[in-house]
Design a protein around this motif. Structure first.
Motif, PDB file in Angstrom:
ATOM      1  N   ILE A 117       0.780  -1.195   0.027  1.00 51.90           N
ATOM      2  CA  ILE A 117      -0.089  -0.001  -0.136  1.00 51.90           C
ATOM      3  C   ILE A 117       0.955   1.258   0.035  1.00 51.90           C
ATOM      4  O   ILE A 117       0.420   2.210  -0.747  1.00 51.90           O
ATOM      5  CB  ILE A 117      -0.954  -0.116   1.319  1.00 51.90           C
ATOM      6  N   THR A 118       1.981   1.202   0.925  1.00 44.63           N
ATOM      7  CA  THR A 118       2.774   2.503   0.811  1.00 44.63           C
ATOM      8  C   THR A 118       3.278   2.851  -0.338  1.00 44.63           C
ATOM      9  O   THR A 118       3.327   3.949  -0.989  1.00 44.63           O
ATOM     10  CB  THR A 118       3.874   2.044   1.900  1.00 44.63           C
ATOM     11  N   ASN A 119       3.843   1.671  -1.226  1.00 44.95           N
ATOM     12  CA  ASN A 119       4.489   1.969  -2.401  1.00 44.95           C
ATOM     13  C   ASN A 119       3.492   2.071  -3.742  1.00 44.95           C
ATOM     14  O   ASN A 119       3.915   2.603  -4.641  1.00 44.95           O
ATOM     15  CB  ASN A 119       5.451   0.843  -2.797  1.00 44.95           C
ATOM     16  N   VAL A 120       2.298   1.749  -3.627  1.00 49.30           N
ATOM     17  CA  VAL A 120       1.240   2.042  -4.749  1.00 49.30           C
ATOM     18  C   VAL A 120       0.554   3.341  -4.779  1.00 49.30           C
ATOM     19  O   VAL A 120       0.017   3.903  -5.445  1.00 49.30           O
ATOM     20  CB  VAL A 120       0.307   0.856  -4.893  1.00 49.30           C
ATOM     21  N   ILE A 121       0.798   4.083  -3.461  1.00 53.73           N
ATOM     22  CA  ILE A 121      -0.002   5.120  -3.159  1.00 53.73           C
ATOM     23  C   ILE A 121       0.605   6.325  -4.160  1.00 53.73           C
ATOM     24  O   ILE A 121      -0.478   7.134  -4.826  1.00 53.73           O
ATOM     25  CB  ILE A 121       0.277   5.926  -1.725  1.00 53.73           C
ATOM     26  N   PRO A 122       1.559   6.622  -4.547  1.00 51.60           N
ATOM     27  CA  PRO A 122       2.027   7.506  -5.698  1.00 51.60           C
ATOM     28  C   PRO A 122       1.249   7.287  -6.897  1.00 51.60           C
ATOM     29  O   PRO A 122       1.005   7.951  -7.978  1.00 51.60           O
ATOM     30  CB  PRO A 122       3.363   7.434  -5.867  1.00 51.60           C
ATOM     31  N   LEU A 123       0.929   6.034  -7.089  1.00 52.58           N
ATOM     32  CA  LEU A 123       0.344   5.619  -8.590  1.00 52.58           C
ATOM     33  C   LEU A 123      -1.297   5.779  -8.492  1.00 52.58           C
ATOM     34  O   LEU A 123      -1.728   5.592  -9.527  1.00 52.58           O
ATOM     35  CB  LEU A 123       0.593   4.265  -8.914  1.00 52.58           C
ATOM     36  N   LEU A 124      -1.745   6.155  -7.123  1.00 47.51           N
ATOM     37  CA  LEU A 124      -3.075   6.417  -7.059  1.00 47.51           C
ATOM     38  C   LEU A 124      -3.624   7.586  -7.047  1.00 47.51           C
ATOM     39  O   LEU A 124      -5.136   7.971  -6.843  1.00 47.51           O
ATOM     40  CB  LEU A 124      -3.507   5.693  -5.784  1.00 47.51           C
ATOM     41  N   GLU A 125      -2.820   8.768  -6.902  1.00 49.74           N
ATOM     42  CA  GLU A 125      -3.321  10.134  -6.600  1.00 49.74           C
ATOM     43  C   GLU A 125      -4.205  10.644  -7.458  1.00 49.74           C
ATOM     44  O   GLU A 125      -5.035  11.266  -7.193  1.00 49.74           O
ATOM     45  CB  GLU A 125      -1.887  10.930  -6.489  1.00 49.74           C
ATOM     46  N   ASP A 126      -4.136  10.441  -8.885  1.00 43.20           N
ATOM     47  CA  ASP A 126      -4.898  10.843  -9.704  1.00 43.20           C
ATOM     48  C   ASP A 126      -6.251  10.182 -10.353  1.00 43.20           C
ATOM     49  O   ASP A 126      -6.711  10.574 -11.225  1.00 43.20           O
ATOM     50  CB  ASP A 126      -3.845  11.337 -10.919  1.00 43.20           C
TER      51      ASP A 126
END
Length: 204
Positions: A117-126
């Motif tokens: 979860i920590t590492n995919v967060i930047p890929l979920l922002e938009d």
């Protein structure tokens, strides 16, 4: 005869219990979801062999069938025992076997669900909608972790197609038992079926 009937009833009850728990977990911590973009996050399972194992193949299929709109599929999972990253093996299976030609992103550093979860967060922002795919208990655990790390993104969680009645029926009681163990650290509010509610629009 009565003993056999009793055993059949007990066996059926165990199957129904496993089905019910997995159904319930698949509906916890999700909302209606609105918007035109989404991300499907497929969580990897330890995979020391050079190709995707049975569990990862199923998770990939569940992830692909969860695709609904303008979607990016994110495969998340690092290397196991010095082999290839779980994310890479799942992506290879999706493309070469399932012939998936949609947008694919890899997160290949995670060793735990929290790190997934920590590492995919930047890929979920938009994106407007987020689906997390795994066995129902594991997916719920990941949704709870997203809620803890980024409650604003957790508001965008919607159901994935990783629960279907009659699928894995014979092993769902075992999955239910394992799920009860793995979810023991979740709070009561993180286990409840979400009330279906319209999501407020994000400001532009």
């Amino acid at each position: 005869m009565r003993r056999r009937t009793g055993m059949l009833i007990a066996g059926a009850g165990v199957l129904v219990w496993g089905e019910w728990l997995n159904w319930r977990w698949s509906r916890a911590l999700v909302a209606n979801g609105e918007g035109s973009t989404e991300a499907v996050v497929v969580l990897g399972y330890r995979n020391p062999q050079p190709t995707a194992n049975f569990i990862n193949r199923w998770r990939v299929r569940a992830g692909i069938r969860s695709v609904a709109i303008d979607t990016r599929v994110i495969f998340s999972g690092g290397a196991t025992s010095g082999g290839a990253a779980e994310a890479r093996l799942m992506a290879d299976y999706a493309k070469s076997v399932l012939e998936f030609d949609g947008a694919v992103l890899l997160e290949d550093q995670s060793a735990t669900t929290w790190e997934n979860i920590t590492n995919v967060i930047p890929l979920l922002e938009d994106v407007d909608r987020i689906k997390i795919v795994s066995q129902p208990a594991h997916a719920l655990k990941a949704r709870a972790y997203l809620r803890r790390q980024r409650p604003d993104l957790a508001e965008r969680l919607v159901r994935a197609d990783d629960y279907r009645p009659g699928e894995w029926t014979l092993v769902k009681p075992l999955l239910a038992l394992y799920g009860l163990w793995t979810l023991r650290g979740l709070k009561a509010g993180e286990r409840k079926i979400s009330r279906r509610r319209p999501r407020s629009r994000r400001s532009s």
